[in-house]
Design a protein around this motif. Structure first.
Motif, PDB file in Angstrom:
ATOM      1  N   ASP A 220     -28.292  26.644  -9.299  1.00  0.00           N
ATOM      2  CA  ASP A 220     -28.803  27.514  -8.254  1.00  0.00           C
ATOM      3  C   ASP A 220     -29.369  26.701  -7.090  1.00  0.00           C
ATOM      4  OD1 ASP A 220     -28.140  29.774  -9.706  1.00  0.00           O
ATOM      5  OD2 ASP A 220     -30.104  29.910 -10.678  1.00  0.00           O
TER       6      ASP A 220
ATOM      7  N   GLN B   9     -26.414  25.384  -5.194  1.00  0.00           N
ATOM      8  CA  GLN B   9     -25.765  26.470  -4.471  1.00  0.00           C
ATOM      9  C   GLN B   9     -26.532  26.816  -3.197  1.00  0.00           C
ATOM     10  OE1 GLN B   9     -22.794  27.987  -5.549  1.00  0.00           O
ATOM     11  NE2 GLN B   9     -22.793  28.944  -3.532  1.00  0.00           N
TER      12      GLN B   9
ATOM     13  N   PRO C 201     -24.353  24.209  -0.451  1.00  0.00           N
ATOM     14  CA  PRO C 201     -23.327  25.217  -0.752  1.00  0.00           C
ATOM     15  C   PRO C 201     -21.920  24.661  -0.532  1.00  0.00           C
ATOM     16  CG  PRO C 201     -24.405  25.688   1.338  1.00  0.00           C
ATOM     17  CD  PRO C 201     -25.182  24.583   0.710  1.00  0.00           C
TER      18      PRO C 201
ATOM     19  N   LYS D 207     -19.314  26.032   0.390  1.00  0.00           N
ATOM     20  CA  LYS D 207     -18.624  26.553   1.573  1.00  0.00           C
ATOM     21  C   LYS D 207     -18.812  25.653   2.786  1.00  0.00           C
ATOM     22  CE  LYS D 207     -22.426  29.568   3.118  1.00  0.00           C
ATOM     23  NZ  LYS D 207     -22.816  30.969   3.417  1.00  0.00           N
TER      24      LYS D 207
ATOM     25  N   HIS E  44     -16.391  30.634  -0.320  1.00  0.00           N
ATOM     26  CA  HIS E  44     -17.490  31.058  -1.198  1.00  0.00           C
ATOM     27  C   HIS E  44     -17.050  32.062  -2.250  1.00  0.00           C
ATOM     28  CE1 HIS E  44     -17.377  34.399   1.692  1.00  0.00           C
ATOM     29  NE2 HIS E  44     -17.978  35.120   0.762  1.00  0.00           N
ATOM     30  N   ASP E  45     -15.917  32.753  -2.004  1.00  0.00           N
ATOM     31  CA  ASP E  45     -15.480  33.741  -2.978  1.00  0.00           C
ATOM     32  C   ASP E  45     -14.624  33.144  -4.087  1.00  0.00           C
ATOM     33  OD1 ASP E  45     -13.413  33.109  -1.292  1.00  0.00           O
ATOM     34  OD2 ASP E  45     -12.639  35.160  -1.120  1.00  0.00           O
TER      35      ASP E  45
ATOM     36  N   TYR F 100     -15.163  29.412  -5.049  1.00  0.00           N
ATOM     37  CA  TYR F 100     -15.828  28.227  -5.596  1.00  0.00           C
ATOM     38  C   TYR F 100     -17.328  28.437  -5.710  1.00  0.00           C
ATOM     39  CZ  TYR F 100     -11.375  26.150  -4.314  1.00  0.00           C
ATOM     40  OH  TYR F 100     -10.042  25.873  -4.195  1.00  0.00           O
ATOM     41  N   GLU F 101     -17.924  27.671  -6.598  1.00  0.00           N
ATOM     42  CA  GLU F 101     -19.369  27.712  -6.762  1.00  0.00           C
ATOM     43  C   GLU F 101     -19.895  26.312  -7.049  1.00  0.00           C
ATOM     44  OE1 GLU F 101     -19.967  30.321 -10.051  1.00  0.00           O
ATOM     45  OE2 GLU F 101     -19.651  28.759 -11.568  1.00  0.00           O
TER      46      GLU F 101
ATOM     47  N   GLN G 231     -14.709  29.227  -9.615  1.00  0.00           N
ATOM     48  CA  GLN G 231     -15.457  30.223 -10.372  1.00  0.00           C
ATOM     49  C   GLN G 231     -14.709  30.657 -11.627  1.00  0.00           C
ATOM     50  OE1 GLN G 231     -16.299  33.429  -7.636  1.00  0.00           O
ATOM     51  NE2 GLN G 231     -17.492  32.122  -6.241  1.00  0.00           N
TER      52      GLN G 231
END
Length: 647
Positions: free
Chosen positions: A594, A597, A601, A603, A609-610, A612-613, A637
């Motif tokens: 967290d 992230q 981040p 991104k 962002h939709d 990978y994390e 993800q």
């Protein structure tokens, strides 16, 4: 003309204009200096002619001076070419010529780059080959043959954007010749001119210099760049010359798409050798493949490692290392229950299986025919080659053998190279791993150094060496030069700091006239080989050896493997994040994803962002030594592997 070389040294002013700052390098003709042009207030490179033998015959001295003037004339004729080092002027000082050349800051020759980083990727070699071929062709169109194309004569330097090694420059026209003119041939009649192992077969047999011969030398150079060793490397100059004429190149391991082109460039018979025009087409196709337009690399002036793909060593070669590679023991796999460090990946299912490496290219099917043809030629060439090789090899060796002190062996003088405090009895070499025992303040006082294997617990590693012009040069400028040479590697690692191991005045020769540039863990060990000394496929035992832009395969919650970024991988290192000293280790492991992230981040590094994390790796040893950093990575993800064209 003087009977011996003029005295050289930092601070000397040449022709009442050029102040010598420090020596950049040395070669068969003399030294190259960084100098300050006091008239134009800029830096230039000065090439100095040095006669090491005071009793050298006057005729030979005159010949070498004439060769220097010829170099200036030939290179000046190509001064507008973007891939040739510009020559500004040739002047005389103390009755000897000095060549005033463009100073290329941050330049590293191809030989030094491969020694430092290992073999390059085929596409990167092709990019370099295109630039050198363009320079050679421009010279050939003017009737100028280079005759000494080799890795040490190709400079790689930053371009205007600062991209490292993007600019490619051909240098050293010192033995070039225009065969179709009445120009005097400034060579000895009983001596081969060129570098053994890179000389074309027809030149080794006394043939004239031609464009085809330069192309053969370029083929040898590209072979060295992609393989890490020359196609005809042998233990002696005579053996290398014999191999050039009679033997096939050593089988390639990493050449990939370059393999058929190298075979065509290294054809023994110049009639059957590929032309420069066809070589250009083949190299361009490798740099910018046409088959997959979506993933075509737009290399331009960008070297491979400038875009994040830092690793060029293929996994399959790890099982059979050759003697020309940097010597380190292959790291052993950490135990399955290794508890020094961990990732929050336990909820992501089983680890992915290792990705198989590409099959090594086999030897060419026509190798046996060529071998028999070479044997058939042996009898006919024995008479002409036997005496010529012996005499030429001896003459060549006497003039061109490197100073053994510069190879790290040093002159046995009884002096410790770095003094009693450091304690070493031999010169440090690039790639050596060390333990450092600080009796005083770390990085202020001198450490007691011990050369050790590059395994877990290693305190640091020699990342580069600086060849100093004198003991005083080493003392006054060694630290700054080491900082420059290790800056890039240091910036990719989380918790390292540079330290220059400077030889003493008495130990300067024993140290090989070099300053050893170390990167040491700032707060603790680095736990194994670091930077470009790490072999592809190594298993990390601690986060201290991870670096930015590394691509990893996750083997378990506590083990990751270094893999090439141009193949499938599970995650990529983005950055290091330092946490407050009050943060507890267990909290860092739990909250790390967290935190990454939020603070790093994916991104912002081009990962949507939709899809990978962020993920995290936390090393216990670093935590206990108060460095308190975590390694932030990007991963899919859905936990599928990432491909070379992602994101």
């Amino acid at each position: 003309m003087q009977s011996e070389a003029p005295e050289s040294g930092v601070g000397r002013v040449i022709a009442d204009r050029y102040l010598l700052l420090n020596r950049l390098g040395s070669g068969g003709m003399g030294h190259v200096w960084l100098a300050h042009d006091q008239q134009l207030d800029c830096e230039v490179a000065l090439k100095e002619i040095v006669f090491r033998d005071p009793d050298e015959e006057e005729q030979d001295r005159t010949t070498r001076v004439a060769r220097a003037r010829a170099e200036a004339r030939h290179a000046a004729g190509l001064r507008d070419h973007p891939h040739v080092v510009t020559v500004h002027d040739v002047l005389e000082h103390d009755e000897l010529p000095w060549i005033v050349m463009e100073y290329v800051p941050g330049a590293l020759d191809l030989k030094a780059l491969v020694t430092r980083r290992g073999p390059l990727a085929p596409a990167e070699c092709a990019r370099i080959g295109l630039a050198v071929l363009d320079a050679l062709t421009a010279g050939h169109e003017r009737g100028i043959m280079h005759r000494d194309v080799k890795p040490a004569n190709i400079l790689l330097a930053p371009d205007r954007t600062g991209s490292p090694y993007a600019r490619v420059l051909l240098t050293d026209y010192g033995i070039s010749v225009q065969p179709d003119t009445q120009e005097t041939r400034y060579t000895r009649s009983n001596m081969l001119v060129g570098t053994t192992g890179y000389l074309a077969p027809e030149r080794a047999q006394g043939g004239p210099p031609t464009a085809a011969a330069d192309l053969f030398s370029l083929g040898c150079t590209l072979y060295y760049a992609v393989e890490g060793f020359g196609p005809f490397d042998r233990d002696s100059g005579i053996a290398a010359l014999t191999a050039v004429v009679l033997e096939e190149p050593r089988p390639v391991l990493r050449a990939g798409a370059l393999e058929p082109l190298l075979a065509a460039m290294l054809a023994k018979d110049p009639v059957h050798r590929i032309t420069a025009a066809d070589s250009e087409v083949a190299l361009a196709a490798i740099v910018t493949p046409r088959a997959h337009p979506r993933t075509d690399p737009d290399l331009g002036s960008q070297p491979q490692w400038a875009s994040g793909a830092l690793h060029t060593v293929e996994p399959e070669v790890l099982a059979s290392r050759h003697p020309h590679e940097t010597p380190w023991p292959a790291p052993t796999a950490a135990p399955e229950n290794h508890s020094d460090w961990a990732s929050p990946s336990s909820d992501h299912g089983p680890a992915h299986p290792a990705h198989p490496g590409r099959r090594s290219p086999g030897t060419r099917t026509d190798g046996r025919r060529r071998h028999h043809r070479a044997k058939a030629l042996l009898a006919g060439m024995a008479t002409t080659l036997g005496l010529a090789l012996l005499v030429s090899g001896i003459m060549y060796g006497l003039e061109n053998l490197p100073d053994l002190r510069a190879l790290g062996g040093g002159t046995v003088s009884g002096a410790r190279p770095y003094g009693d405090a450091i304690g070493l009895t031999r010169a440090l070499r690039n790639g050596d791993c060390v333990d450092a025992d600080w009796s005083g303040v770390p990085f202020t006082d001198q450490p007691r150094l011990t050369v050790v294997g590059c395994g877990e617990g290693t305190d640091g590693q020699v990342m580069a060496v600086y060849e100093a012009g004198s003991a005083e040069d080493a003392r006054s400028g060694g630290a700054a030069q080491c900082d420059r040479l290790t800056k890039e590697a240091d910036g990719l690692l989380a918790d390292t700091r540079g330290y220059a191991v400077v030889p003493t005045a008495d130990g300067f020769d024993t140290a090989g006239q070099r300053v050893a540039c170390l990167l040491l863990g700032t707060h603790g060990p680095v736990h194994g080989p670091i930077g470009e000394h790490r072999p592809m496929g190594m298993v990390f035992t601690d986060t201290a050896t991870m670096q930015k832009r590394d691509c990893l395969d996750r083997l378990s919650d506590s083990r990751a493997k270094l893999v090439p970024c141009d193949g499938p991988h599970d995650e990529q290192v983005l950055a290091f994040l330092r946490l407050p000293s009050t943060e507890k280790l267990k909290d860092a492991k739990k909250e790390g994803p967290d935190i990454c992230q939020k603070e790093v981040p994916p991104k912002e590094y081009g990962y949507p962002h939709d899809t990978y994390e962020a993920a995290v790796w936390v090393g216990e040893s670093g935590w206990h030594s108060d460095s308190h950093f975590v390694v932030c990575t990007a991963m899919r993800q859905d936990r599928r592997t990432m491909e070379k064209d992602e994101p």
